[in-house]
Motif scaffolding. Structure first.
Motif, PDB file in Angstrom:
ATOM      1  N   ALA A  31       3.761 -50.225  18.071  1.00  0.00           N
ATOM      2  CA  ALA A  31       4.816 -50.085  19.076  1.00  0.00           C
ATOM      3  C   ALA A  31       4.834 -48.671  19.663  1.00  0.00           C
ATOM      4  O   ALA A  31       5.095 -48.488  20.852  1.00  0.00           O
ATOM      5  N   ALA A  32       4.527 -47.661  18.841  1.00  0.00           N
ATOM      6  CA  ALA A  32       4.540 -46.273  19.288  1.00  0.00           C
ATOM      7  C   ALA A  32       3.213 -45.817  19.891  1.00  0.00           C
ATOM      8  O   ALA A  32       3.126 -44.703  20.418  1.00  0.00           O
ATOM      9  N   HIS A  33       2.203 -46.655  19.824  1.00  0.00           N
ATOM     10  CA  HIS A  33       0.869 -46.292  20.320  1.00  0.00           C
ATOM     11  C   HIS A  33       0.931 -46.025  21.823  1.00  0.00           C
ATOM     12  O   HIS A  33       1.611 -46.725  22.565  1.00  0.00           O
ATOM     13  N   GLU A  34       0.204 -45.020  22.256  1.00  0.00           N
ATOM     14  CA  GLU A  34       0.158 -44.699  23.680  1.00  0.00           C
ATOM     15  C   GLU A  34      -0.327 -45.916  24.470  1.00  0.00           C
ATOM     16  O   GLU A  34      -1.278 -46.598  24.072  1.00  0.00           O
ATOM     17  N   ALA A  35       0.317 -46.177  25.586  1.00  0.00           N
ATOM     18  CA  ALA A  35      -0.036 -47.332  26.413  1.00  0.00           C
ATOM     19  C   ALA A  35      -1.454 -47.192  26.946  1.00  0.00           C
ATOM     20  O   ALA A  35      -1.867 -46.099  27.351  1.00  0.00           O
ATOM     21  N   ARG A  36      -2.164 -48.296  26.939  1.00  0.00           N
ATOM     22  CA  ARG A  36      -3.530 -48.334  27.480  1.00  0.00           C
ATOM     23  C   ARG A  36      -3.443 -48.349  28.998  1.00  0.00           C
ATOM     24  O   ARG A  36      -2.677 -49.102  29.580  1.00  0.00           O
ATOM     25  N   GLN A  37      -4.232 -47.514  29.634  1.00  0.00           N
ATOM     26  CA  GLN A  37      -4.256 -47.465  31.084  1.00  0.00           C
ATOM     27  C   GLN A  37      -5.099 -48.621  31.614  1.00  0.00           C
ATOM     28  O   GLN A  37      -6.184 -48.891  31.088  1.00  0.00           O
ATOM     29  N   PRO A  38      -4.608 -49.322  32.625  1.00  0.00           N
ATOM     30  CA  PRO A  38      -5.398 -50.418  33.199  1.00  0.00           C
ATOM     31  C   PRO A  38      -6.687 -49.892  33.791  1.00  0.00           C
ATOM     32  O   PRO A  38      -6.720 -48.796  34.353  1.00  0.00           O
ATOM     33  N   GLU A  39      -7.724 -50.689  33.629  1.00  0.00           N
ATOM     34  CA  GLU A  39      -9.020 -50.289  34.210  1.00  0.00           C
ATOM     35  C   GLU A  39      -8.967 -50.486  35.714  1.00  0.00           C
ATOM     36  O   GLU A  39      -8.397 -51.436  36.203  1.00  0.00           O
ATOM     37  N   THR A  40      -9.598 -49.555  36.424  1.00  0.00           N
ATOM     38  CA  THR A  40      -9.659 -49.683  37.877  1.00  0.00           C
ATOM     39  C   THR A  40     -11.091 -49.948  38.275  1.00  0.00           C
ATOM     40  O   THR A  40     -12.024 -49.478  37.640  1.00  0.00           O
ATOM     41  N   GLN A  41     -11.236 -50.687  39.342  1.00  0.00           N
ATOM     42  CA  GLN A  41     -12.578 -50.973  39.845  1.00  0.00           C
ATOM     43  C   GLN A  41     -12.918 -49.971  40.931  1.00  0.00           C
ATOM     44  O   GLN A  41     -12.089 -49.648  41.782  1.00  0.00           O
ATOM     45  N   ASP A  42     -14.132 -49.474  40.879  1.00  0.00           N
ATOM     46  CA  ASP A  42     -14.597 -48.570  41.942  1.00  0.00           C
ATOM     47  C   ASP A  42     -14.833 -49.377  43.194  1.00  0.00           C
ATOM     48  O   ASP A  42     -15.375 -50.458  43.175  1.00  0.00           O
TER      49      ASP A  42
END
Length: 115
Positions: free
Chosen positions: A103-114
């Motif tokens: 629950a406290a883990h840093e949120a994963r950033q969504p991958e972006t497409q180039d």
């Protein structure tokens, strides 16, 4: 040696692993899935199908990920410290409470497409 789910599942929750589990021992939390340590029959079906390579046998996990052996087990402990035996997960079941470290883990950033 039960299978466990590591940090690669946090905020991904693909869920395909649940479709291959013959004993329905993979439970869904808010941010990741967890494998019940006594319900797992160690068949390895979930490990072979996980698209993010998050599932491992507990004795194969090393380094920073080794805490997920404990996290997976503790996710099923009740308030008295005893292991809860829910009896199998099914799609649409109530979510289990995420382990406090997840629950406290840093949120994963969504991958972006180039582009």
């Amino acid at each position: 040696m039960p299978l466990i789910i590591t940090s690669a599942c946090i905020d991904v929750k693909d869920g395909i692993c649940t479709t291959s589990c013959p004993v329905d021992c993979i439970y869904e939390g808010d941010r990741m899935f967890y494998i019940h340590p006594t319900e797992c029959i160690e068949c390895g079906m979930c490990e072979s199908i996980c698209p993010v390579d998050a599932i491992r046998y507990d004795d194969e996990v090393t380094g920073a990920e080794s805490k997920f052996v404990r996290i997976n087990a503790e996710a099923f402990h009740d308030v008295s410290g005893e292991i809860d035996e829910p009896g199998g997960w099914y799609k649409g079941a109530d979510l289990i409470k995420d382990h406090p470290e997840v629950a406290a883990h840093e949120a994963r950033q969504p991958e972006t497409q180039d582009q």
